[in-house]
Structures are given as C-alpha cells and as structure tokens.
Design a protein around this motif. Structure first.
Motif, PDB file in Angstrom:
ATOM      1  N   LEU A  49       0.842  -1.188   0.000  1.00  0.00           N
ATOM      2  CA  LEU A  49       0.000   0.000   0.000  1.00  0.00           C
ATOM      3  C   LEU A  49       0.876   1.235   0.000  1.00  0.00           C
ATOM      4  N   ASP A  50       0.651   2.126  -0.970  1.00  0.00           N
ATOM      5  CA  ASP A  50       1.309   3.425  -0.905  1.00  0.00           C
ATOM      6  C   ASP A  50       0.406   4.341  -0.077  1.00  0.00           C
ATOM      7  N   PHE A  51       0.849   5.558   0.152  1.00  0.00           N
ATOM      8  CA  PHE A  51       0.085   6.464   1.013  1.00  0.00           C
ATOM      9  C   PHE A  51      -1.313   6.731   0.464  1.00  0.00           C
ATOM     10  N   THR A  71      -0.710  10.658   7.914  1.00  0.00           N
ATOM     11  CA  THR A  71       0.711  10.520   7.595  1.00  0.00           C
ATOM     12  C   THR A  71       1.443   9.841   8.747  1.00  0.00           C
ATOM     13  N   ALA A  72       1.170  10.281   9.967  1.00  0.00           N
ATOM     14  CA  ALA A  72       1.799   9.670  11.148  1.00  0.00           C
ATOM     15  C   ALA A  72       1.388   8.206  11.270  1.00  0.00           C
ATOM     16  N   PHE A  77       2.650   2.234  10.488  1.00  0.00           N
ATOM     17  CA  PHE A  77       2.497   0.957   9.789  1.00  0.00           C
ATOM     18  C   PHE A  77       3.760   0.590   9.002  1.00  0.00           C
ATOM     19  N   ASP A  78       4.382   1.578   8.361  1.00  0.00           N
ATOM     20  CA  ASP A  78       5.548   1.371   7.497  1.00  0.00           C
ATOM     21  C   ASP A  78       6.800   1.163   8.360  1.00  0.00           C
ATOM     22  N   ARG A  79       6.920  -0.020   8.919  1.00  0.00           N
ATOM     23  CA  ARG A  79       7.977  -0.317   9.891  1.00  0.00           C
ATOM     24  C   ARG A  79       9.384  -0.223   9.314  1.00  0.00           C
ATOM     25  N   ASP A  86       3.769  -3.277   3.418  1.00  0.00           N
ATOM     26  CA  ASP A  86       3.549  -4.620   2.882  1.00  0.00           C
ATOM     27  C   ASP A  86       2.604  -5.373   3.827  1.00  0.00           C
ATOM     28  N   PHE A  87       2.201  -6.566   3.413  1.00  0.00           N
ATOM     29  CA  PHE A  87       1.211  -7.309   4.189  1.00  0.00           C
ATOM     30  C   PHE A  87       1.692  -7.610   5.598  1.00  0.00           C
ATOM     31  N   ASP A  88       2.969  -7.992   5.760  1.00  0.00           N
ATOM     32  CA  ASP A  88       3.481  -8.299   7.097  1.00  0.00           C
ATOM     33  C   ASP A  88       3.400  -7.080   8.010  1.00  0.00           C
ATOM     34  N   GLU A  89       3.773  -5.922   7.489  1.00  0.00           N
ATOM     35  CA  GLU A  89       3.693  -4.700   8.289  1.00  0.00           C
ATOM     36  C   GLU A  89       2.249  -4.401   8.672  1.00  0.00           C
ATOM     37  N   PHE A  90       1.343  -4.588   7.723  1.00  0.00           N
ATOM     38  CA  PHE A  90      -0.079  -4.357   7.947  1.00  0.00           C
ATOM     39  C   PHE A  90      -0.599  -5.287   9.039  1.00  0.00           C
TER      40      PHE A  90
END
Length: 187
Positions: A49-51, A71-72, A77-79, A86-90
C-alpha cells in the motif's frame, strides 16, 4: 466478536485501534480476514500500500482523520520506512495484542524448548527428542518460527512470541488459545 467491536468503536479515538475495530466489525477477524482487508485496500494489486491507497482505504473503512494524522499513522504501519506498507507490516500493526495469559503460556513453551536456557532455540536444544531427524528439525521447525527476513537457524524469544501473536489473532478466547498451546507443547 463483531458486535463487541461495534460497541467499542463508538468510544475509540486511537486510529490504529479504530481500523482494527472496523475490520472486526466487518467480520475481518484473524489473518485471513485482515488479508482480505489488505487486498481491498491494494488498488493496484502490487501487494503493498502506498500512502494514497492507505488513505483511500482508511476512508473506505470509515476512519476519517486529518492528513497529518494519516501521515503519522502510515509511518507507524511502514515499519521498514520504505514508503509502502507490505502485508506483514499491515498484519503486525493491526493484529490485536496478546493477553498476559497468552504471553505466559507462549513463554512456557519457549522455556521448555530452550534446554540450554540461553534465550535462543537452536538445533542443539531440539536434539534427542527421538521424533525428528536432524534435517527435519532444521527445515520444518526452525524455519517456521524464524524471522522471514533473517533465517539464521536460531529462534529468539521475540521471533517465537511474534509467531504466536499471529496465531493468537485467529483465536477468539484465551481459554482456547491456552488449551491449544498446552496440548501442542505438552505443558
């Protein structure tokens, strides 16, 4: 589970928790349901997922927040900080935290396997159980718990706990989770 999530949603202010509750309210419990949510949000089907997709997904799920807060939240989410989720981060961000009772039973299993007591499960800890060949121990066991990004043949407490946090997300009650763990590891 869905009814309880709907009730909690009206009082919740935290955007991560609101998205988690929205997913639960729509019947997206567990890894499979969160995967479905991720796919719905992934408009270009590139498995991240992009922003823009994230923001649209939040709006689609009724999470109406200011762009600065979004944004925060995206950065939360964007570890790995690469600008996409990506799915793992989600999954790691959205899955519910484990209760104290669940964490304790996971640690009981970890301590049982960590025969050397050094805080890491290795092949040496698993040798001599009489049920697996050494090759099976390497491939089947350690790889399933080891971090997907760092397959070093060792499983740390954090990797073990992370694996079971994923399992925990699909199990509704502490009682069932604890029984499952006790039976699986003969605790």
């Amino acid at each position: 589970m869905a009814m309880n999530a709907k009730r909690q949603l009206s009082e919740c202010q935290d955007p991560v928790e609101r998205l988690r509750l929205q997913c639960l309210a729509r019947g997206s419990s567990g890894i499979k349901g969160l995967g479905r949510t991720f796919k719905i949000m992934d408009d270009n089907n590139n498995r991240s997922l992009d922003f823009k997709e994230f923001l649209k997904g939040l709006n689609d799920y009724g999470i109406l927040i200011e762009k600065e807060e979004a944004t925060a939240l995206f950065q939360h989410f964007d570890r790995d900080g690469n600008g996409t989720i990506d799915f793992d981060e989600f999954l790691i961000t959205l899955r519910p935290p484990m209760s104290k009772a669940r964490k304790e039973v996971v640690m009981q299993a970890f301590r049982k396997l960590d025969k050397t007591g050094d805080g890491v499960i290795t092949v040496e800890d698993l040798r001599g159980n009489g049920e697996w060949t050494e090759d099976q121990v390497f491939r089947t066991f350690l790889d399933s718990f080891d971090s997907p990004y760092d397959k070093d043949g060792k499983v740390t407490k954090e990797e073990f706990m992370n694996y079971y946090a994923g399992v925990s997300a699909s199990i509704d009650t502490d009682v069932y989770f604890i029984v499952m763990m006790r039976n699986a590891w003969k605790l």
